[in-house]
Design a protein around this motif. Structure first.
Motif: not given
Length: 247
Positions: A121-123, A76, A69, A104, A73
């Motif tokens: 994870y995708q932010a 991003n 994560a 997130l 982040m």
């Protein structure tokens, strides 16, 4: 005997005189029946004006991925900082740049008959940008895409102050309403006596965003500037009125 007859006659006369007001009262129609019942028309009309927009709102953003994560982040944040810096460089003041969405989400790999496997994870982070000079809209979009924006939610055109356009639409609406009332009155053998009430509904509302082409959803190098056509906006006002008619 004569005395008795006189007494009876007097009693009868008194009884009739006492009953007369009651009879008259019963014969008088109820107050509701004596009220004036007007012939009325309840009508609706609208007015519409077209005007070129003088501002636009775009929602764009950055989507990044990472194994953790924190990694997603951080990537991003770096890219979004570059996007915001490009907006400032393009002349967009800070007050016209607003964060509108920050998410997130874990990403899973799904295999049949096996539990989901966490793969990263995708932010995502979006900003809503107000552009008050439409000549700068294309360069602003180009600058953000070149800086790392890979999400474009759409472009919405609008008016900084819709008052003049709304008032023009109001005048058209009232004129159309009065003409309709005159037509109905003539058709039914009446004439318009007065406008009893007038109600307004609707008014200016910004049109829905125009979704961008798929090519604007990913980072790309621009060979030519983005072309933006603002077109025209429709400003509509609805009115309804109650008219009293007479012959």
């Amino acid at each position: 005997m004569k005395t008795l007859m006189r007494a009876s006659a007097v009693a009868l006369a008194l009884a009739c005189s006492a009953a007369a007001p009651a009879a008259l009262a019963q014969a008088a129609p109820p107050a509701a029946d004596t009220m004036f019942r007007a012939t009325t028309l309840n009508l609706a009309a609208y007015g519409e004006t077209k005007i070129a927009p003088d501002m636009a709102t775009i929602t764009l953003g950055v989507m990044t991925e990472g194994k953790t994560a924190a990694e997603a982040m951080q990537a991003n944040a770096v890219r979004m900082n570059a996007v915001v810096a490009s907006l400032r460089k393009a002349g967009v003041p800070d007050k016209d740049i607003q964060t509108s969405n920050l998410n997130l989400n874990p990403q899973y790999r799904y295999v049949e008959n096996q539990p989901p496997q966490l793969v990263g994870y995708q932010a995502s982070n979006n900003v809503t940008v107000t552009v008050n000079d439409l000549k700068r809209l294309g360069p602003v979009v180009d600058a953000t895409v070149n800086a790392g924006a890979n999400q474009m939610q759409g472009v919405s055109f609008g008016l900084k102050d819709p008052t003049a356009a709304e008032n023009a639409a109001r005048e058209q609406a009232v004129t159309a309403l009065a003409a309709k009332a005159d037509l109905y009155a003539r058709a039914t053998g009446h004439r318009v006596l007065r406008l009893v009430s007038l109600t307004e509904g609707g008014g200016y509302s910004a049109p829905p965003p125009i979704m961008p082409p798929a090519a604007m959803m990913v980072k790309r190098e621009m060979d030519a500037g983005t072309s933006v056509s603002a077109g025209e906006l429709k400003v509509r006002v609805d009115v309804s009125g109650l008219y009293e008619l007479t012959r």
